[in-house]
Design an enzyme around this catalytic site. Structure first.
Site, mmCIF file in Angstrom:
data_model
loop_
_atom_site.group_PDB
_atom_site.id
_atom_site.type_symbol
_atom_site.label_atom_id
_atom_site.label_comp_id
_atom_site.label_asym_id
_atom_site.label_seq_id
_atom_site.Cartn_x
_atom_site.Cartn_y
_atom_site.Cartn_z
ATOM 1 N N ASN A 101 -12.619 -2.939 2.893
ATOM 2 C CA ASN A 101 -13.578 -1.846 3.010
ATOM 3 C C ASN A 101 -14.545 -1.935 1.838
ATOM 4 O OD1 ASN A 101 -12.319 -0.740 5.325
ATOM 5 N ND2 ASN A 101 -10.756 0.206 4.029
ATOM 6 N N HIS B 51 -10.210 -5.297 -3.090
ATOM 7 C CA HIS B 51 -8.866 -5.471 -2.518
ATOM 8 C C HIS B 51 -8.976 -5.808 -1.049
ATOM 9 C CE1 HIS B 51 -9.995 -1.193 -2.371
ATOM 10 N NE2 HIS B 51 -9.317 -1.108 -1.229
ATOM 11 N N HIS C 267 -11.232 -7.427 -12.844
ATOM 12 C CA HIS C 267 -11.851 -6.272 -12.192
ATOM 13 C C HIS C 267 -13.243 -6.611 -11.679
ATOM 14 C CE1 HIS C 267 -12.732 -2.018 -11.364
ATOM 15 N NE2 HIS C 267 -13.964 -2.406 -11.630
ATOM 16 N N ASP D 117 0.849 -1.194 0.000
ATOM 17 C CA ASP D 117 0.000 0.000 0.000
ATOM 18 C C ASP D 117 0.891 1.251 0.000
ATOM 19 O OD1 ASP D 117 -3.207 0.558 1.074
ATOM 20 O OD2 ASP D 117 -1.764 2.214 1.118
ATOM 21 N N GLY E 12 -15.317 3.537 3.869
ATOM 22 C CA GLY E 12 -14.058 4.159 3.463
ATOM 23 C C GLY E 12 -13.410 3.555 2.236
HETATM 24 P P1 DGP Z 1 -9.498 1.632 0.384
HETATM 25 O O1 DGP Z 1 -9.469 3.008 0.956
HETATM 26 O O2 DGP Z 1 -9.938 0.566 1.381
HETATM 27 O O3 DGP Z 1 -10.269 1.570 -0.916
HETATM 28 O O4 DGP Z 1 -7.992 1.279 0.048
HETATM 29 C C1 DGP Z 1 -7.323 1.783 -1.059
HETATM 30 C C2 DGP Z 1 -5.878 1.753 -0.721
HETATM 31 O O5 DGP Z 1 -5.150 1.944 -1.923
HETATM 32 C C3 DGP Z 1 -5.402 2.850 0.228
HETATM 33 O O6 DGP Z 1 -4.969 2.266 1.457
HETATM 34 C C4 DGP Z 1 -4.245 3.528 -0.476
HETATM 35 C C5 DGP Z 1 -3.941 2.581 -1.619
HETATM 36 N N1 DGP Z 1 -3.490 3.248 -2.833
HETATM 37 C C6 DGP Z 1 -4.094 4.297 -3.450
HETATM 38 N N2 DGP Z 1 -3.412 4.632 -4.556
HETATM 39 C C7 DGP Z 1 -2.347 3.789 -4.629
HETATM 40 C C8 DGP Z 1 -1.275 3.637 -5.560
HETATM 41 O O7 DGP Z 1 -1.150 4.345 -6.561
HETATM 42 N N3 DGP Z 1 -0.377 2.656 -5.300
HETATM 43 C C9 DGP Z 1 -0.475 1.850 -4.196
HETATM 44 N N4 DGP Z 1 0.473 0.924 -4.032
HETATM 45 N N5 DGP Z 1 -1.475 1.956 -3.321
HETATM 46 C C10 DGP Z 1 -2.415 2.906 -3.535
#
Ligand code: DGP
Length: 114
Positions: free
Chosen positions: A87, A100, A46, A30, A93
């Site tokens: 989530n 994911h 997807h 993340d 959120g």
């Molecule tokens: P959620 O908020 O539960 O939908 O989680 C989405 C997650 O995705 C958040 O913890 C941050 C992560 N995230 C957002 N943009 C990027 C990205 O460009 N690269 C990576 N590795 N993670 C990302």
């Protein structure tokens, strides 16, 4: 999905710190970690959230769940405990509409979550 961030990560158009990949699943770190270990486990196909889980085959679902436990063991997260979160929807959120699972470890977690 052309406008999906995680589809772009899966295709390699956007770079990520990959931990594991096979035909069905990608696991990467993340970008905004909430724990010393914070991974995202995503199906390559997807779907928007777990509410569309019926669109995945049983093999894909088994692969996602299996990769979570396998990687948790490989990284030693299972020793002290770890958390798996998906989530779902705005109120919970969810900010990226591609299913994911957050895998968080190497710190103490409280219950109930915020
Ligand atoms: P959620 O908020 O539960 O939908 O989680 C989405 C997650 O995705 C958040 O913890 C941050 C992560 N995230 C957002 N943009 C990027 C990205 O460009 N690269 C990576 N590795 N993670 C990302």
């Amino acid at each position: 999905m052309d406008d999906c961030l995680f589809c772009k990560i899966i295709s390699g158009d956007i770079k990520s710190d990959k931990i594991f990949e096979n035909e069905f699943v990608l696991v990467f770190r993340d970008i905004n970690p909430k724990a010393p270990v914070h991974l995202l486990v995503v199906p390559k196909k997807h779907i928007a959230s777990i509410m569309e889980i019926e669109k995945l085959g049983h093999g894909e679902i088994a692969e996602i769940m299996g990769s979570i436990s396998r990687i948790a063991k490989e990284l030693g997260l299972d020793k002290d405990g770890f958390r798996v979160v998906t989530n779902t929807g705005q109120g919970a959120g969810q900010s990226v509409a591609h299913l994911h699972f957050h895998v968080l470890g190497k710190r103490t977690f409280h219950w109930p979550p915020g």
